[in-house]
Every structure is written in C-alpha cells, then in structure tokens.
Design an enzyme around this catalytic site. Structure first.
Site, short mmCIF file in Angstrom:
data_model
loop_
_atom_site.label_atom_id
_atom_site.label_comp_id
_atom_site.label_asym_id
_atom_site.label_seq_id
_atom_site.Cartn_x
_atom_site.Cartn_y
_atom_site.Cartn_z
N LEU A 84 46.57 40.57 32.93
CA LEU A 84 46.10 41.62 34.05
C LEU A 84 45.28 42.02 34.09
CD1 LEU A 84 47.48 44.58 30.78
CD2 LEU A 84 48.92 44.01 33.11
N ASP A 85 44.90 42.14 35.39
CA ASP A 85 44.08 42.30 36.76
C ASP A 85 42.70 43.14 35.87
OD1 ASP A 85 45.15 41.02 38.80
OD2 ASP A 85 45.43 42.71 39.13
N ARG A 86 41.05 43.08 35.67
CA ARG A 86 40.57 43.76 34.84
C ARG A 86 40.27 45.19 35.64
NH1 ARG A 86 33.73 42.32 35.34
NH2 ARG A 86 33.33 44.43 34.17
#
Length: 281
Positions: free
Chosen positions: A71-73
């Site tokens: 998942l993106d940060r």
C-alpha cells in the site's frame, strides 16, 4: 463459495513501540490494518525513516514475515503478509493473476453523481532513481476502476472562486493493479482524492487540514477478499476507519461496520456502465 470466520489477534509491545491491529492470523499468513503514513518496508527512497510495518509486525508476532503486496505510504487499510516463502509465492501468484477482490473508500472533491467503470490506460510511473535504467517509452497499461458514489456533502466554506466546497464519499474497486491507479483515475475524472499531494488539489487539502485537522490522504483499503492458499477457504479482511470516524460523523456519513459489510455484498462491477477514455499521448 465456502467461507470462514476470521480470528482477531492481539499483541503487546514495549513502551513507545506501535502495536499494529492484527485482523487475522494463522500458521500461514497474517493481515494487519496499516496506519496512514507508515511505510510497508525499508526503502532507500526514504532512508531517514525508522518506522516500518514489516519490521514492526515481525517484532510484534516474533517471527519473520514476507510481503506479498503493498500500500502506498499515505494509504491506510488491509495489508497481507505470508509467514513463509512458499506461502508468499502462492499469494503473490494469486495477486498477479488479479484474483483478489479489493474495495477502497475515498473522499473526493466534487459530487460523483453516477456509478461507472472507468477504463483508462495509464502510463507506467517510473521512479527517477529506482527505475533510471528502465525503458522510458513503454505503452500505456490497461487500467480499470469501478466507482460507486455513497454520500455527498456541501460545506459553506469558500474555496478559490467558489463560495462552497462539495465532496463525495465513494467506494472503489480496482480491476487492475497499476501504480497509484485509484489516485490517478480519480484525478482524471476531476474528482481528486482529498489529501493527495501528488495528484490532488492543494486548495482542498489545505481546507481539510485547516478546518478538520485532517492531514492524511483520505483513501482506505477497506476490504480484501482472498482464497486461502492452503485451505481454499475464502477470507474477508476488513480495515477500520477509526482515525477518520469523527470526520465522517460530522458529515453524517456512514461509520457502522455492518453498513460496509452489507455494501460490499451488493456491489457488482459487471453491472456498471463502462466509460472508455483513450490514454493521453
């Protein structure tokens, strides 16, 4: 389709060490609720960062974990890990075959009035450092996202030349897995996700930060459904929305978990009208 009840595990950690919420754990895999702003694993692109989901989870459960997706940060929500290299291989194959079912929640600018399935190819996004040797002339990759509007609100707050600001809560189901696909698709539709500093609208990001003390990307990986690689049972993992629940309550938007459980069961991307947009040159 056979399903199984999920087990919720708890764990303790030393003082000042974050404790991840474990959504499910057995001898083969573990699913956690990733907080917004936390990196999945160590990266030379963020070499000054010291807090990572992978290391935190390893310390929390006392064994090595293997990432099978990311998942993106700035995105929160369901994140799955394998507990062995063989299970990691099986789960990665599932993910690459796009057999997982994912649902996201997002808060976007403007009123999204009708559900649709957006078919809009995306140019592969390359990192200037990590991908400097990669081909720069790749053709756009097919990208499809199902979008359902769930709720709207108009706030009596002036933004730019407009006297009021409008927002929608939407459910999203990616049919493909391109980098930043949801953020890029919503931006393409002129409904950028609030809090997106790359593809979003700074005026609306500042409105949420200033009026609601909300500084995060309002994108949640709310549900992930997979077939267990060993038992064959179908598992549903559901992330929480605790940190944005006050915002939703203030807007009069749904926060009850049973609402979302029923919602996922009723959404069918195959029934949506398809909007095909040609990829930009």
């Amino acid at each position: 389709m056979q399903e199984t009840e999920l087990l919720v595990a708890t764990a303790s950690a030393p003082d000042n060490t974050p404790v991840l919420r474990i959504l499910y754990q057995d001898e083969y895999l573990v699913a956690v609720d990733k907080p917004a702003g936390m990196l999945v694993h160590r990266s030379f692109l963020d070499k000054h960062e010291t807090l990572f989901v992978m290391q935190t989870l390893r310390n929390q459960i006392g064994q090595h974990v293997f990432p099978v997706h990311r998942l993106d940060r700035p995105t929160s929500g369901v994140l799955l890990f394998a507990l062995s290299s063989e299970i990691a291989r099986l789960l990665t194959e599932q993910h690459q075959q796009e057999s997982w079912c994912k649902f996201y929640l997002a808060v976007v600018r403007g009123y999204v009035k009708e559900p649709l399935l957006l078919d809009y190819a995306l140019q592969e996004q390359l990192d200037k450092v990590a991908d400097k040797k990669a081909r720069q002339d790749k053709v756009p990759q097919q990208a499809r996202t199902a979008i359902w509007p769930l709720a709207q609100i108009e706030l009596p707050i002036a933004v730019g030349r407009y006297p009021a600001a409008r927002y929608s809560l939407v459910a999203l189901q990616p049919q493909t897995g391109r980098k930043h696909q949801l953020r890029r698709h919503l931006s393409h539709l002129f409904h950028p996700i609030v809090g997106d500093t790359t593809h979003g609208d700074g005026k609306h990001n500042r409105l949420f930060a200033g009026h609601f003390a909300c500084h995060r990307l309002l994108l949640v990986a709310k549900r992930l459904t997979i077939q267990h690689p060993v038992t064959g049972l179908w598992l549903h993992f559901d992330a929480g929305i605790d940190d944005i629940k006050p915002l939703f309550n203030g807007f009069g938007w749904p926060v009850a978990e049973h609402y979302y459980q029923q919602l996922w069961a009723g959404l069918n991307a195959a029934e949506l009208p398809v909007r095909f947009d040609a990829a930009a040159d």
